[in-house]
Write an enzyme that holds these catalytic residues in place. Structure first.
Site, PDB file in Angstrom:
ATOM      1  N   LYS A  27       0.823  -1.195   0.000  1.00 18.50           N
ATOM      2  CA  LYS A  27       0.000   0.000   0.000  1.00 18.50           C
ATOM      3  C   LYS A  27       0.867   1.258   0.000  1.00 18.50           C
ATOM      4  CE  LYS A  27      -4.066   1.535   2.477  1.00 18.50           C
ATOM      5  NZ  LYS A  27      -5.042   0.536   2.083  1.00 18.50           N
ATOM      6  N   ARG A  97      -3.451   2.762   8.762  1.00 15.27           N
ATOM      7  CA  ARG A  97      -3.737   1.454   8.157  1.00 15.27           C
ATOM      8  C   ARG A  97      -2.487   0.598   8.063  1.00 15.27           C
ATOM      9  NH1 ARG A  97      -8.428   2.289   4.401  1.00 15.27           N
ATOM     10  NH2 ARG A  97      -8.717   4.530   4.280  1.00 15.27           N
ATOM     11  N   GLY A 106      -8.151  -7.350   4.825  1.00 12.44           N
ATOM     12  CA  GLY A 106      -8.980  -7.406   6.026  1.00 12.44           C
ATOM     13  C   GLY A 106      -8.382  -8.157   7.197  1.00 12.44           C
ATOM     14  N   MET A 108      -5.587  -7.413   8.967  1.00 14.27           N
ATOM     15  CA  MET A 108      -4.994  -6.566  10.017  1.00 14.27           C
ATOM     16  C   MET A 108      -5.898  -5.364  10.265  1.00 14.27           C
ATOM     17  SD  MET A 108      -0.984  -6.860   9.215  1.00 14.27           S
ATOM     18  CE  MET A 108      -1.133  -6.626   7.482  1.00 14.27           C
ATOM     19  N   ARG A 347      -3.401  -1.447  -6.301  1.00 19.16           N
ATOM     20  CA  ARG A 347      -2.565  -2.638  -6.145  1.00 19.16           C
ATOM     21  C   ARG A 347      -2.957  -3.623  -7.239  1.00 19.16           C
ATOM     22  NH1 ARG A 347      -5.626  -4.830  -0.691  1.00 19.16           N
ATOM     23  NH2 ARG A 347      -7.668  -4.823  -1.619  1.00 19.16           N
ATOM     24  N   HIS A 469     -15.684  -9.268   1.585  1.00 21.92           N
ATOM     25  CA  HIS A 469     -14.680 -10.202   2.094  1.00 21.92           C
ATOM     26  C   HIS A 469     -14.864 -11.592   1.487  1.00 21.92           C
ATOM     27  CE1 HIS A 469     -13.102 -13.154   4.994  1.00 21.92           C
ATOM     28  NE2 HIS A 469     -12.094 -12.316   5.036  1.00 21.92           N
ATOM     29  N   SER A 793      13.787 -43.489 -11.899  1.00 21.53           N
ATOM     30  CA  SER A 793      12.604 -42.664 -11.660  1.00 21.53           C
ATOM     31  C   SER A 793      12.445 -42.540 -10.156  1.00 21.53           C
ATOM     32  CB  SER A 793      11.354 -43.315 -12.269  1.00 21.53           C
ATOM     33  OG  SER A 793      10.232 -42.516 -11.985  1.00 21.53           O
ATOM     34  N   ASN A 797       7.221 -40.717  -3.127  1.00 23.86           N
ATOM     35  CA  ASN A 797       6.291 -41.079  -2.045  1.00 23.86           C
ATOM     36  C   ASN A 797       7.026 -41.969  -1.051  1.00 23.86           C
ATOM     37  OD1 ASN A 797       4.382 -39.815  -3.642  1.00 23.86           O
ATOM     38  ND2 ASN A 797       3.700 -41.732  -4.575  1.00 23.86           N
ATOM     39  N   CYS A 860       8.196 -39.943 -10.392  1.00 22.54           N
ATOM     40  CA  CYS A 860       6.821 -40.382 -10.578  1.00 22.54           C
ATOM     41  C   CYS A 860       6.025 -40.385  -9.280  1.00 22.54           C
ATOM     42  CB  CYS A 860       6.766 -41.749 -11.254  1.00 22.54           C
ATOM     43  SG  CYS A 860       7.558 -43.040 -10.280  1.00 22.54           S
ATOM     44  N   TYR A 880      12.315 -35.476 -16.797  1.00 19.12           N
ATOM     45  CA  TYR A 880      10.864 -35.332 -16.853  1.00 19.12           C
ATOM     46  C   TYR A 880      10.245 -35.462 -15.474  1.00 19.12           C
ATOM     47  CZ  TYR A 880      10.562 -40.419 -16.321  1.00 19.12           C
ATOM     48  OH  TYR A 880      10.675 -41.689 -15.832  1.00 19.12           O
TER      49      TYR A 880
HETATM   50  C1  PEP Z   1       6.547 -43.640  -5.025  1.00 17.96           C
HETATM   51  O1  PEP Z   1       6.865 -44.313  -4.071  1.00 17.96           O
HETATM   52  O2  PEP Z   1       6.786 -42.426  -5.105  1.00 17.96           O
HETATM   53  C2  PEP Z   1       5.785 -44.231  -6.136  1.00 17.96           C
HETATM   54  C3  PEP Z   1       5.520 -43.544  -7.221  1.00 17.96           C
HETATM   55  O3  PEP Z   1       5.335 -45.490  -5.969  1.00 17.96           O
HETATM   56  P1  PEP Z   1       4.056 -45.880  -5.101  1.00 17.96           P
HETATM   57  O4  PEP Z   1       3.360 -44.635  -4.741  1.00 17.96           O
HETATM   58  O5  PEP Z   1       3.252 -46.775  -5.963  1.00 17.96           O
HETATM   59  O6  PEP Z   1       4.690 -46.576  -3.944  1.00 17.96           O
END
Ligand code: PEP
Ligand code: MG
Length: 907
Positions: A27, A97, A106, A108, A347, A469, A793, A797, A860, A880
């Site tokens: 501001k 302000r 809104g 603060m 803004r 709001h 890859s 997870n 992946c 990728y």
């Molecule tokens: C992973 O572990 O990131 C994965 C892609 O395999 P999953 O989720 O099937 O274990």
């Protein structure tokens, strides 16, 4: 410490500039910039964010010299405005302000009309000749000061606001509906009663000394940086706490000085659709908060052209100037005081995803910004809004024919949502936690409601305009929102609303259309967005859709800029087709186990699992082989000459087994084995910690016939499809490898099968054998692994799970708390933990490529569709990312942004 804390602006000259946002907040920096541009801005000064930082580091105190600087700046303002702060004859009144680097609408505090007391109010009366107006300002000021500085603002939804109560009593006593009907005497009485309320609740009197008022307000604004709602907002929007807020002290101008005065907010383009037209609302004879609070329903900005054509014209010109100057859609606040226009704020305007993309594309077409700028202006996650569902039109039409259209409000946040009605934010959070879909219905929302808004599918309010709001916050969250549906009579007490003869109770289903503003009783199915109708269903002509035009333009530019390829995680031909329509360049992960559940396959899978010797397993696998082969043929055909990474069996076997007695009995019959034998086998397969148990390549090592069958199915399918003229590119991926010897064994099995298959088909297919990197040991020994693997890859997870030693299935019970408490900045299962998991990835890439130059590396895990993780993957040189089909466009855009940001850094 810096030597300048206070930055003056007024009369065409300012100490600050637009690029000083970090120091002056958004501001303050823009007020300075507008002043420098020669636009009409009431004079004032900004106290920098450095002071906020100091304030919190030094037990709520200010740096030396600040008082003096504020005094000096105030004198300059007095000079420019020709009035004096605290003067009984000709008082200068100011607003105080907040203003942080990033807008926090809104969240603060603000105090207006500061400087009024029993003496100066007389001066204001003399100046304006308008006692009613003067006392109206005075009672608003005491009310705000009481709320903001003296702590009278109610804390919970059940507390009553003492000022509200006094005001309602007064209106009731005189039988009046609107505040504007209060007389001067009523207002005068209100001032006295408000002050009594302050004394009673705060235990100290309202300060009459304007200087004391000023410092009280400055302290309160700095203090509001740490209030609960500001903290929640920062968390939701990733705004760091260290930034702090600036404080803007600015001369008051009045929109409530009579019928030649007014106030409003406007956007240079439509913030909902992005259409290029001035879009906003105003109220005559009102102060700014009246427009935002939604107590009176404002007029559309075009109406100003009828009421004050000259002012409208000037405003139109200013908005054009500002948009050209900033090369960005602006959100402006203005006040007209007795026929004279003042600009109070500008803004970058908040907008829906629809609008963000359309404005970016239009601005490139208008020559205002470059393609690269356009790509960096939009947020990949906002693409969700273009890909969002809309209602099934036939269902909607029949709902309307059946008189289920309850009412219409403003189309404040586009998209279609259905859910059960709840009437307050805590309930929304609670119901959501129980797995319910909810629509939050409020008379109007306030910043306290943001958690509840976040938990809802959509938000419906009875009051407030497009800049209320509810509308602003919902748009920013990307939530469906219908605002200002004035026909709704909401009773929080009875937990119901009445509308045109219908009653809707808590828990009833409603459907809201944030694109048209319609509110419909009951549940309406939703349908894919226009983009989907063009690219997936092919049911809409691309020329007929503005949304599609915008989408494909952005995607085209993104593809020109990005280096990272984008693949998809898909295990069915239809998923693969969807992903291709979204621009996927291959399959990065085909989880073969997902194919085991269809049709009669599960029987064969179970037969394989329960047989305790190789022969029995081979027999069952032979039944599975043709089915798997069919699956792969479908996928290869869908993917054409794009690479397809297929993973061998990964999850623990007992995931495929039935567990209830009834199901076990059925299976025993089917397989013609005794129930007892089956139960013993199932028990033998039981694991205490299956995620770390007999899964991944450990299965293929213990039961080589499984890997063999899968390799055979993949390669036979590849040969057959290649014979049809498709240049298939299968990549066989071994999961959960920790030691190179595991991979070595599996690789040999695959290659032996390949030789046999190629001989049988008298054709060869180029294929790769690679591995997932999803165990820290694999990342650490990536060089050894790359001596066998032709590609990596990252399974982030599992890599996150094993690096943190945190079960991906059980972390829900503590991880949200970790994030809430800032123990972890973000959920590492959503966004790559760059400091830990990311380091392992970097190591893996580097070591892997040292051993095998040009090693193809991708990701992946779920992170492959998370924009900040995509940026990270770009930065460590992956080839990728692979993500679910609907996230492919998001990843394409994120990949382009990563490349552009890298270029920016280099230059
Ligand atoms: C992973 O572990 O990131 C994965 C892609 O395999 P999953 O989720 O099937 O274990
Ligand atoms: Mg995994």
């Amino acid at each position: 410490m810096p030597d300048k804390y206070v930055f003056f602006f007024g009369e065409g000259e300012a100490d600050g500039r637009a690029d000083m946002k970090n120091l002056l907040g958004g501001k303050g920096a823009n007020l300075a910039e507008m002043t420098n541009l020669g636009l009409p801005v009431p004079a004032g000064f900004t106290i920098s964010t450095d002071v906020c930082t100091y304030y919190y580091q030094h037990q709520d105190t200010y740096p030396d010299g600040l008082k003096q600087s504020v005094q000096e700046a105030l004198e300059k303002v007095e000079k420019v405005m020709g009035s004096k702060f605290g003067d009984a004859e000709n008082p200068l009144l100011v607003s105080v302000r907040s203003g942080a680097r990033a807008s926090m609408p809104g969240m603060m505090d603000t105090v207006l009309n500061l400087g009024l007391n029993d003496q100066t109010v007389q001066g204001l009366i003399n100046k304006t000749n308008n006692p009613r107006f003067s006392y109206d300002c005075y009672r608003r000021f005491v009310n705000m000061y009481g709320d903001v500085v003296m702590g009278l603002r109610p804390e919970s939804k059940d507390d009553t606001d003492p000022f509200e109560e006094i005001l309602e009593k007064k209106k009731e006593k005189h039988g009046i509906k609107y505040d504007t009907d209060l007389t001067t005497d009523d207002l005068k009485e209100l001032v006295a009663e408000y002050k009594e309320a302050i004394q009673k609740h705060a235990g100290k009197p309202f300060p009459e000394d304007p200087m004391e008022q000023l410092w009280g307000a400055i302290g309160a604004v700095f203090g509001s940086w740490m209030n609960e709602r500001a903290k929640v907002y920062r968390k939701l929007n990733n705004i760091p706490e260290e930034w702090g807020t600036a404080v803007n002290v600015q001369s008051m101008v009045y929109g409530n000085m009579g019928d030649d005065s007014g106030t409003g907010v406007a956007f240079t383009r439509d913030p909902a659709t992005g259409a290029k037209e001035l879009y906003g609302e105003f109220l005559m004879n009102a102060q700014g908060e009246d427009v935002v609070a939604g107590i009176r329903t404002p007029l559309q900005i075009e109406k100003l052209n009828e009421i004050m054509p000259n002012v409208y014209k000037q405003f139109e010109e200013i908005s054009g100037t500002l948009e050209k100057h900033y090369h960005e859609m602006q959100d402006m606040e203005f006040t007209i005081q007795q026929g004279r226009l003042w600009m109070l704020q500008t803004r970058a305007g908040k907008r829906t995803g629809f609008a963000a993309f359309r404005i970016a594309v239009n601005m490139v077409e208008e020559g205002l910004i470059s393609k690269e700028e356009a790509l960096l202006r939009v947020q990949p996650d906002q693409l969700n809004q273009l890909l969002r569902p809309i209602f099934d039109l036939d269902q909607k039409r029949s709902a309307i024919d059946e008189n289920r259209l309850l009412a219409k409000g403003l189309n404040a946040g586009p998209g279609a949502a259905n859910g059960k009605v709840v009437f307050n934010a805590p309930d929304a959070v609670e119901w959501k936690a129980k797995g319910e879909k909810v629509i939050l219905v409020r008379i109007e929302t306030s910043p306290e409601d943001i958690k509840g808004m976040d938990a809802s599918e959509g938000i419906l309010t009875a009051r407030g305009g497009m800049t209320s709001h509810a509308a602003l916050v919902a748009r920013q969250m990307g939530k469906v929102c219908v605002a200002g549906a004035g026909d709704l009579q909401i009773s929080y007490k009875k937990r119901e609303f009445n509308v045109n003869g219908n009653t809707v109770k808590e828990g009833d289903w409603i459907s809201i259309d944030g694109t048209t503003g319609e509110i419909i009783k009951g549940h309406l199915d939703t349908k894919p967005s226009e983009v989907l109708q063009v690219v997936i269903d092919k049911s809409l002509n691309p020329e007929e859709s503005q949304t599609y035009h915008t989408y494909q333009q952005i995607m085209k530019w993104a593809d020109e800029c990005r280096r990272l390829k984008v693949r998809t995680n898909a295990d069915q031909p239809d998923q693969a087709e969807t992903a291709i329509a979204f621009g996927a360049q291959g399959i990065g992960l085909c989880r073969t186990e997902h194919m085991f559940f269809g049709g009669e396959r599960i029987d064969a899978v179970r037969e394989m699992i329960v047989s305790d010797e190789s022969e029995g397993r081979r027999k069952a696998l032979a039944k599975l082989l043709p089915m798997q082969k069919e699956d792969f043929i479908g996928i290869f055909k869908a993917m054409g000459n794009r690479p397809v990474t297929i993973r061998t069996l990964d999850p623990p076997l007992h995931e495929f087994l039935p567990h209830s007695d009834e199901d076990l009995e059925k299976l025993a019959k089917k397989l013609d084995v005794s129930l007892e034998k089956l139960k013993t086998r199932v028990e033998a397969l039981h694991e205490f910690n299956p995620m770390l148990g007999h899964r991944g390549c450990r299965l293929g090592i213990a039961y080589p016939e499984i890997t063999e069958m899968q390799a055979q199915a993949i390669l036979e399918a590849a040969c057959e499809v290649k014979k049809d003229g498709v240049d298939v590119k299968p990549e066989i991926m071994i999961p959960l490898v920790a030691h190179v010897n595991e991979l070595r064994r599996q690789e040999k099995l695959v290659r032996d099968v390949a030789k046999k298959v190629f001989k049988k088909y008298e054709i060869e297919v180029d294929y790769l054998v690679g591995t997932m990197i999803e165990i820290p040991r694999a990342a650490v020994t990536a060089d050894e692994i790359a001596s066998v693997a032709e590609f990596f890859s990252f399974g982030t997870n599992d890599l996150t799970q094993t690096t943190f030693g945190m079960s991906r299935d059980d972390s829900g019970s503590f991880l949200p708390y970790y994030v809430d408490q800032d123990i972890l900045p973000r959920d590492p299962f959503q966004s790559i933990d760059q400091g830990g998991v990311g380091k392992l990835m970097e190591w893996g890439v580097e070591r892997g490529r040292k051993e095998r130059s040009g090693l193809k590396v991708g990701i992946c895990g779920e992170h492959g569709g998370d924009p900040s993780s995509v940026e990270f993957c770009h930065s460590i040189g992956l080839d990728y990312v692979s993500c679910s089909p609907f996230r492919v466009p998001i990843a394409r855009l994120a990949a382009a942004q990563a490349a552009l940001k890298e270029l920016q850094k280099e230059s």
